[in-house]
Design an enzyme around this catalytic site. Structure first.
Site, PDB file in Angstrom:
ATOM      1  N   CYS A 106      25.253  -0.012  -0.315  1.00  0.00           N
ATOM      2  CA  CYS A 106      24.607  -0.449   0.922  1.00  0.00           C
ATOM      3  C   CYS A 106      23.089  -0.312   0.810  1.00  0.00           C
ATOM      4  O   CYS A 106      22.577   0.765   0.473  1.00  0.00           O
ATOM      5  CB  CYS A 106      25.113   0.373   2.097  1.00  0.00           C
ATOM      6  SG  CYS A 106      24.344  -0.043   3.675  1.00  0.00           S
ATOM      7  N   CYS A 133      19.680   4.332   7.131  1.00  0.00           N
ATOM      8  CA  CYS A 133      20.687   4.554   8.174  1.00  0.00           C
ATOM      9  C   CYS A 133      21.347   5.917   8.001  1.00  0.00           C
ATOM     10  O   CYS A 133      21.612   6.365   6.887  1.00  0.00           O
ATOM     11  CB  CYS A 133      21.719   3.428   8.086  1.00  0.00           C
ATOM     12  SG  CYS A 133      23.236   3.731   8.993  1.00  0.00           S
ATOM     13  N   CYS A 181      26.177   6.943   7.065  1.00  0.00           N
ATOM     14  CA  CYS A 181      26.863   7.437   5.863  1.00  0.00           C
ATOM     15  C   CYS A 181      25.973   8.448   5.151  1.00  0.00           C
ATOM     16  O   CYS A 181      24.759   8.278   5.101  1.00  0.00           O
ATOM     17  CB  CYS A 181      27.172   6.292   4.894  1.00  0.00           C
ATOM     18  SG  CYS A 181      28.339   5.060   5.522  1.00  0.00           S
ATOM     19  N   GLN A 232      40.890   7.095  17.595  1.00  0.00           N
ATOM     20  CA  GLN A 232      40.494   7.302  16.195  1.00  0.00           C
ATOM     21  C   GLN A 232      39.902   6.016  15.616  1.00  0.00           C
ATOM     22  O   GLN A 232      40.408   4.920  15.862  1.00  0.00           O
ATOM     23  CB  GLN A 232      41.699   7.738  15.363  1.00  0.00           C
ATOM     24  CG  GLN A 232      42.296   9.069  15.778  1.00  0.00           C
ATOM     25  CD  GLN A 232      41.429  10.268  15.409  1.00  0.00           C
ATOM     26  OE1 GLN A 232      40.398  10.124  14.757  1.00  0.00           O
ATOM     27  NE2 GLN A 232      41.838  11.451  15.810  1.00  0.00           N
ATOM     28  N   TYR A 288      44.461  17.851  24.972  1.00  0.00           N
ATOM     29  CA  TYR A 288      43.402  16.906  24.608  1.00  0.00           C
ATOM     30  C   TYR A 288      44.057  15.612  24.091  1.00  0.00           C
ATOM     31  O   TYR A 288      43.681  15.074  23.052  1.00  0.00           O
ATOM     32  CB  TYR A 288      42.482  17.474  23.521  1.00  0.00           C
ATOM     33  CG  TYR A 288      41.894  18.845  23.798  1.00  0.00           C
ATOM     34  CD1 TYR A 288      40.689  18.983  24.494  1.00  0.00           C
ATOM     35  CD2 TYR A 288      42.531  19.993  23.329  1.00  0.00           C
ATOM     36  CE1 TYR A 288      40.141  20.242  24.710  1.00  0.00           C
ATOM     37  CE2 TYR A 288      41.986  21.250  23.548  1.00  0.00           C
ATOM     38  CZ  TYR A 288      40.785  21.373  24.244  1.00  0.00           C
ATOM     39  OH  TYR A 288      40.251  22.621  24.458  1.00  0.00           O
ATOM     40  N   GLU A 335      45.066  15.779  29.693  1.00  0.00           N
ATOM     41  CA  GLU A 335      43.839  15.059  29.361  1.00  0.00           C
ATOM     42  C   GLU A 335      42.902  15.096  30.563  1.00  0.00           C
ATOM     43  O   GLU A 335      43.333  14.965  31.710  1.00  0.00           O
ATOM     44  CB  GLU A 335      44.152  13.614  28.977  1.00  0.00           C
ATOM     45  CG  GLU A 335      42.955  12.715  28.796  1.00  0.00           C
ATOM     46  CD  GLU A 335      41.965  13.221  27.751  1.00  0.00           C
ATOM     47  OE1 GLU A 335      40.745  13.137  28.019  1.00  0.00           O
ATOM     48  OE2 GLU A 335      42.405  13.701  26.685  1.00  0.00           O
ATOM     49  N   ASP A 357      44.299  18.544  19.876  1.00  0.00           N
ATOM     50  CA  ASP A 357      43.404  17.627  19.172  1.00  0.00           C
ATOM     51  C   ASP A 357      42.052  17.653  19.882  1.00  0.00           C
ATOM     52  O   ASP A 357      41.672  16.684  20.543  1.00  0.00           O
ATOM     53  CB  ASP A 357      44.013  16.222  19.172  1.00  0.00           C
ATOM     54  CG  ASP A 357      43.182  15.226  18.377  1.00  0.00           C
ATOM     55  OD1 ASP A 357      42.260  15.662  17.661  1.00  0.00           O
ATOM     56  OD2 ASP A 357      43.453  14.014  18.484  1.00  0.00           O
ATOM     57  N   CYS A 362      38.571  17.708  13.816  1.00  0.00           N
ATOM     58  CA  CYS A 362      37.554  16.831  13.211  1.00  0.00           C
ATOM     59  C   CYS A 362      36.337  17.631  12.775  1.00  0.00           C
ATOM     60  O   CYS A 362      35.322  17.045  12.394  1.00  0.00           O
ATOM     61  CB  CYS A 362      37.144  15.722  14.191  1.00  0.00           C
ATOM     62  SG  CYS A 362      36.466  16.316  15.752  1.00  0.00           S
TER      63      CYS A 362
END
Length: 411
Positions: free
Chosen positions: A68, A76, A79, A247, A276, A297, A340, A367
């Site tokens: 990229c 950027c 990433c 996701q 969650y 939730e 989660d 995560c």
């Protein structure tokens, strides 16, 4: 400024390689373990420092040419790892998860499996957020600083979004942010506008795409088409409204569903908490294996989606509210639980309330390895055993890693 030679020895949570110089740790983004680089300090924190690689003197065999043109310290910030061979990315992610569990969680020899790979490592994102660039057009936040890097294309976007982005012709001076979403299995596409003072933009569209205005109070208004997209994960359809979390990698989301089901090991009569739970990614699939699934939730839009996504399931009970407020007053015994949470991890009071109910199995979808490790330590103190951890590469070309961890109650 002064430069010095540094040997990089390992990778850190956050994506930088690290080495030691004059008794302190130096973190170097865009470097790799095993490399020797000439570096320059960019941020001195006293006991540790951040540096930039001025020259890579001895490159790692895992170093590749990033495809990229926007990748790098001055480009950027989406990433961080395009310069790393994909196999090495997978290896580093498992190492980071294990390191965090050992150092923060205090778990000796944590049972971390090799990372489950994405099919290609590219063209996976079903959701992306763009910002107006000062020089015109749209772009992503820069890797350093708050500026916006204008981009023409992005190799980690799913083709449905790449094609949509290429067709955009916008002149909206009051635009604050534009999100693109797609149902990669259905073909649904959506543009989500966030505007100054919540003023709706004037739009024309000659393609099948929904347009939604996301208001500053969290509500959303239809502009064109529908206020939601549909996605299919592991053969189950889901409605996802504009503000609702989902996701970003649909095939890997199916891996999460599979792992959660395997780790819970339900036999048909259990009462399961899904905390969650969002729009019901796990809730809907667990209902076929459990006696009762309680989906908790807090986000109103996600709750509306959750009710729609579980409308055909008689053994699902939806509870709206923060898990830390709901769980202490929940008058039911729990056989198993899946959590989660966001990056901040499980709320401390919620975790205390959960372990007090002593479910036999807790599956933790994380995560963020650091907060997973913190909560693993709390669960260990409460008598839970970390049985296994499966990292899943939900975010190729970045340092982010999803993990599914199984905790079992001790005798």
């Amino acid at each position: 400024m002064e430069t010095f030679e540094l040997q990089l020895t390992s990778i850190a949570h956050g994506g930088a390689a690290l080495g030691r110089h004059e008794g302190r740790v130096i973190f170097v983004p865009y470097a790799l373990p095993g490399e020797t680089a000439r570096v320059e300090i960019t941020e001195d924190k006293g006991r540790y420092a951040f540096a930039r690689p001025v020259e890579v003197l001895e490159p790692s065999p895992d170093r590749i040419e990033p495809p990229c043109p926007y990748f790098g310290a001055s480009g950027c910030g989406g990433c961080q790892w395009q310069h790393i061979d994909y196999g090495a990315q997978l290896r580093f992610k498992a190492e980071i998860v294990a390191d965090q569990l050992a150092r923060i969680g205090g778990i000796a020899d944590p049972p971390v499996h090799p990372t489950l790979p994405d099919s290609s490592g590219w063209a996976y994102r079903n959701h992306a957020q763009f910002h107006p660039a000062p020089e015109g057009g749209l772009g992503f936040q820069a890797a350093s600083g708050g500026r916006v890097v204008p981009i023409d294309e992005c190799p980690i976007l799913h083709p449905l979004l790449s094609d949509l982005y290429a067709t955009l012709d916008l002149d909206l001076p009051d635009l604050l942010r534009l999100s693109l979403r797609a149902g990669t299995e259905t073909g649904d596409r959506m543009l989500i506008f966030e505007m100054a003072e919540d003023l709706p933009p004037a739009l024309e569209s000659d393609m099948p795409v929904s347009c939604v205005l996301l208001l500053s109070d969290g509500l959303h208004a239809n502009l064109i088409g529908s206020n939601h997209i549909r996605e299919i994960v592991a053969e189950r359809p889901y409605r996802i409204s504009a503000p609702s979390f989902f996701q970003v990698n649909t095939p890997q989301a199916a891996q999460l569903v599979r792992l959660v089901g395997e780790y819970l090991d339900l036999h048909g009569g259990e009462t399961v908490l899904d905390a969650y739970c969002g729009v019901g990614l796990f809730t809907a699939r667990l209902a076929g294996r459990a006696g009762l699934v309680l989906g908790v939730e807090a986000a109103p839009a996600a709750v509306a989606d959750l009710l729609e996504n579980t409308a055909d399931l008689e053994n699902v009970e939806v509870i709206e509210g923060p898990i830390e407020a709901v769980l202490p007053d929940l008058d039911v015994s729990l056989d198993a639980a899946v959590v989660d949470p966001p990056r901040a991890g499980v709320d401390r009071f919620a975790l205390d309330a959960l372990v007090a109910r002593r479910p036999a199995r807790i599956v933790y979808v994380s995560c963020d390895p650091a907060t997973l490790a913190r909560d693993a330590k709390r669960l260990a103190r409460a008598g839970y055993h970390l049985a296994q951890v499966q990292p899943v590469d939900m975010f190729p070309q970045t340092y982010h890693v999803e993990s599914v961890a199984l905790f079992t109650a001790g005798e």
